[in-house]
Design an enzyme around this catalytic site. Structure first.
Site, mmCIF file in Angstrom:
data_model
loop_
_atom_site.group_PDB
_atom_site.id
_atom_site.type_symbol
_atom_site.label_atom_id
_atom_site.label_comp_id
_atom_site.label_asym_id
_atom_site.label_seq_id
_atom_site.Cartn_x
_atom_site.Cartn_y
_atom_site.Cartn_z
ATOM 1 N N CYS A 518 0.594 -1.097 -0.027
ATOM 2 C CA CYS A 518 0.046 0.090 0.100
ATOM 3 C C CYS A 518 0.724 1.149 -0.100
ATOM 4 C CB CYS A 518 -0.902 0.065 1.307
ATOM 5 S SG CYS A 518 -0.224 -0.081 2.761
ATOM 6 N N CYS A 688 -12.785 -15.661 -19.389
ATOM 7 C CA CYS A 688 -12.412 -16.646 -20.703
ATOM 8 C C CYS A 688 -12.548 -17.991 -20.132
ATOM 9 C CB CYS A 688 -11.012 -16.416 -20.853
ATOM 10 S SG CYS A 688 -9.771 -16.712 -19.592
#
EC number: 2.3.2.27
Length: 866
Positions: A518, A688
């Site tokens: 972060c 996919c």
């Protein structure tokens, strides 16, 4: 020993088997003096060292015991019993007296030279003599035969009494690990070692040196000049009064007084008994506890004997020994269970459950005695509150001391936070008048208790106090619970304050470290690291682990650094992750490992999902969960008692509901893809056709085969949704819904046809939901242009046909001399609905012929008054 006593006997113990510790090296050759003149004194013993014996006083291979002829003045022999037995059992007719310790140069010598109770044979080497100090050595041969007879009788009786006591101590001496230790060559010097136990018929047998073969491991020669070698050190206290009577060794390399070809089990027991007094028992207990925590199936007492016999005073050495020898003695009295198992709880937790006295829902009302004591304690704790308010709060909280005190403390703490800061007695009294009450509030679940409590003008001066021992067990337990919780809360607050001050100091010095995930700046104490020392903040690791465990179900938490292939150590996960996430991670990990090792044998209960291993040829599955214990069929997962010799298909057909359910499950399974590696069900929501399981396996969503990467799919460019003209590979981006619908329709038709064939056309019932035809795709229509208004001739619309009578005319007000009459409000005329005319269009104004009888207004208001 008394001064006037001259009847003393000296025994030379030439070969006494002892431990090789440094303390015993200094004491094993110490002098031992035996006195037979008094029965009230404990006989001291003097051991004459072998290197200090004179060659000119060498004697024959006989053991000479010198004593007085009188039987009443018969002296006690050596204390050869176990440490707990002070003397031997005397023959019948001889009084038993308690021995008293006599003076000795070295008290440790009397305590150490104590052969064990199970010794039944005493071996005295040639040259080892028993003689008195005052008499010459020539007079010792006269009483040898009598002394041998009495010595044998005493030794036989004492050994028979102590035989049963030594059986329990020898429980592990027959183990192969100790046999290998006993057979190791050891250097033996100046030792009298107890011989291996003989049968009961041979008790009391006395063996001499000439009856045994030569030594297997001879002692090295002593050095010249009277200096003893390493195997024969000088005694701690030199012999002053026996310097002229020392005996020389008859041989430079004397042999041991016992054969070496047999086991030395009594030898080892003697060593252990002497060493146990010197070893720190706390260390031994700690080693046994830690080792049993890692090897809970080891037999009782085995680890302690390993510590003493092999001198393993290291936890790693003990663990390595047990790992290298997996056939160590194991417990058979109980089943080893993980203490954190959710199935079975330990007996301690069952007997003494841990109650949270701050949880109102788990509390039960207490009796009157506990209520009175709790009220007295609370009135002593809160002297500014009235006794009525305290008893009311205690009664509302079921008479429990801990939760009531916490609620009152929270109310006073909140009052202190809201009240302004004051200093001085005058201001404080003034503020007390202004803030002279607290708002008592208790909210927990659906329970809500509120009351305003006023302070007393003066503090309570008299209150009843209790000693902790005088409290009732229930009240005392709650008081200890409250004190412990308050202590933990204070420690937690101090810890948070320390973290805050630490962060401020880091920020002041500019030493904050950046998180790799972060990119926030944190002190080092709030960071964690992977195996390659990449630092991350704890919040990032918690969110990452939560998503990995509950979302994707990953088996290993790899480093969040892109180029790092390491994972987070278990120690870091245990310090950072909450218990719920950590337990789920361990559960996933254990599940994956068991499934990978026993994929075909792992079976889960259909009722409680409890996993168990079952052989592939076993059809009946008995759930080992003690809360379930159901027996089901491994194939159809039906109850085993309902089979009754029927196959799974026959059982499903027997019950129409179950048959229909089985067909519907097949239809549902047609949409689910199962991993070829772990068997986990997969359903694609979007994306996919390359599916990745949580175990790491990859598969094609269309043809359901195992793949590796994207080479399985078509690589040629083409229009979206159009088939490839160059190859027949699967498409990477397709919607497999149509294929699933076709497969489901085939399963449904086959089941319906079979049902019609068995039950007939009249009893046919649809199986599964009705098939939904796919919605036809509508071609997209372009937006129509906005029409332009034009002055075109509009068609004439027919007049609106009214089907009601003519409207009533409004009443006419009569006028008589212009006096108003109070006739009330005049009703409005009826207005019919407008005709259905399309007037919302963009064309110009259109003049349409409307009904001429329609009024053009709605008339006055219905409640209008003049």
């Amino acid at each position: 020993m008394e001064e006037g006593n001259n009847n003393e006997e000296v025994i030379h113990l030439n070969n006494f088997h002892c431990h090789r510790g440094q303390e015993w090296i200094n004491l094993r050759d110490g002098p031992i003096t035996i006195s037979d003149s008094s029965d009230e004194e404990r006989i001291p013993m003097l051991v004459t060292p072998a290197p200090q014996q004179h060659e000119e006083e060498d004697l024959d291979d006989d053991v000479i015991l010198t004593e007085d002829d009188s039987e009443d003045d018969y002296g006690e022999f050596l204390d050869l019993g176990p440490p707990g037995i002070s003397e031997f059992t005397k023959p019948s007719g001889q009084t038993e007296r308690e021995p008293k310790p006599g003076p000795s140069h070295n008290q440790a010598a009397n305590d150490i030279v104590n052969p064990r109770s199970e010794q039944k044979v005493i071996i005295l080497e040639e040259g080892s003599l028993l003689y008195t100090e005052s008499d010459p050595l020539e007079t010792q041969n006269q009483s040898s035969e009598d002394s041998e007879t009495e010595l044998l009788s005493n030794l036989g009786e004492s050994a028979a009494l102590a035989d049963d006591q030594a059986i329990e101590e020898d429980c592990w001496l027959d183990h192969p690990y100790f046999q290998s230790l006993n057979q190791q060559p050891r250097e033996i010097t100046n030792q009298v070692v107890p011989q291996e136990r003989q049968p009961e018929a041979e008790l009391g047998r006395l063996l001499f040196q000439h009856e045994f073969p030569g030594p297997a491991f001879p002692r090295p020669e002593p050095q010249q000049g009277g200096i003893s070698g390493p195997s024969s050190p000088q005694p701690a206290h030199p012999l002053g009064e026996f310097e002229d009577q020392q005996l020389a060794s008859d041989d430079e390399e004397p042999g041991p007084a016992f054969p070496m070809q047999e086991s030395q089990e009594p030898n080892l027991e003697n060593i252990w008994g002497q060493e146990a007094a010197e070893v720190d028992q706390e260390l031994v207990e700690l080693l046994v506890k830690e080792t049993e925590a890692r090897f809970p199936d080891v037999a009782n007492g085995f680890i302690e004997e390993i510590i003493h016999f092999k001198n393993y005073y290291d936890l790693n050495v003990l663990c390595n020994f047990l790992l290298e020898n997996p056939d160590y003695p194991k417990r058979e009295d109980r089943i080893i269970i993980n203490p954190s198992s959710s199935l079975l709880a330990s007996q301690d937790e069952t007997k003494l459950p841990k109650i949270d006295f701050f949880d109102y829902s788990k509390l039960t009302p207490l009796d009157q005695r506990c209520f009175i004591q709790a009220a007295d304690l609370l009135m002593a704790d809160f002297k500014v509150l009235s006794s009525q308010d305290i008893k009311w709060a205690l009664h509302e909280l079921k008479g429990h001391y801990a939760i009531t005190r916490k609620a009152l403390s929270d109310a006073i703490k909140k009052w202190q936070e809201l009240s302004p800061e004051t200093s001085g007695k005058r201001k404080k009294r003034k503020q007390m008048n202004q803030y002279s009450y607290i708002d008592f509030k208790f909210e927990q679940g659906d329970i809500k208790i509120e009351k305003r409590m006023f302070f007393l003008e003066n503090k309570r001066r008299h209150c009843r106090s209790y000693d902790r021992r005088a409290l009732l067990p229930a009240v005392q337990q709650e008081q200890e619970f409250y004190e412990q919780k308050i202590k933990e809360m204070a420690e937690h607050e101090d810890f948070l304050l320390a973290l805050q001050m630490n962060e401020e100091q880091y920020q002041k010095d500019g030493q904050l470290i950046e998180c790799r995930c972060c990119y926030g700046e944190f002190p080092f104490e709030e960071l964690t690291q992977c195996a390659d020392a990449h630092l991350f903040c704890k919040e990032c690791l918690i969110r990452y682990a939560q998503e990995a465990v509950f979302g994707s179900g990953k088996l290993e938490l790899s480093c969040m650094e892109g180029s790092c292939t390491c994972s987070f150590p278990t120690s870091e996960l245990e310090k950072v992750l909450p218990q719920t996430i950590l337990y789920k991670y361990y559960e996933r990990k254990a599940e994956e490992e068991v499934a990978a090792a026993y994929a075909d044998e792992l079976v889960r209960c259909p009722s409680c999902s409890f996993p168990a291993l079952l052989d592939s040829d076993v059809k009946r599955f008995s759930c080992p969960n003690p809360h379930c214990r159901k027996e089901t069929c491994r194939k159809c997962q039906g109850l085993w008692k309902e089979h009754n010799g029927l196959t799974c298909e026959e059982l499903a057909e027997k019950d129409d509901i179950k048959y229909r359910t089985s067909i519907e499950e097949k239809m549902t399974a047609a949409r689910i893809r199962k991993c070829h590696k772990c068997g986990t069900g997969l359903i694609k929501s979007e994306g996919c056709n390359r599916m990745s399981c949580r175990c790491g396996a990859q598969m094609c969503y269309l043809c359901r085969v195992s793949i590796n990467g994207y080479d399985h799919f078509c690589q040629h460019p083409r229009s979206p949704g159009a088939p490839c003209q160059e190859c027949s590979r699967c498409s990477l981006w397709t919607d497999p819904t149509e294929d699933d619908e076709k497969l489901i329709e085939e399963i449904q038709k086959e089941a319906e046809e079979e049902q019609k064939r068995k039950n007939g056309e009249n009893t046919f019932k649809r199986i599964g939901p009705p098939l939904e035809k796919p919605v036809e795709k509508v071609q997209r229509v372009e937006a129509l242009p906005r029409p332009v208004p034009q002055n075109l001739p509009q068609p004439q619309m027919p007049p609106y046909a009214f089907a009601h009578p003519p409207f009533p005319l409004p009443p006419v007000r009569p006028v008589f001399n212009n006096f108003p009459l109070n006739m009330g409000p005049i009703p409005a005329p009826y207005v019919p609905p407008l005709p259905n005319v399309r007037v919302n269009y963009d064309f110009g104004p259109i003049h349409m012929p409307l009904e001429h009888n329609l009024p053009m207004h709605f008339g006055p208001q219905p409640r209008h008054r003049f």
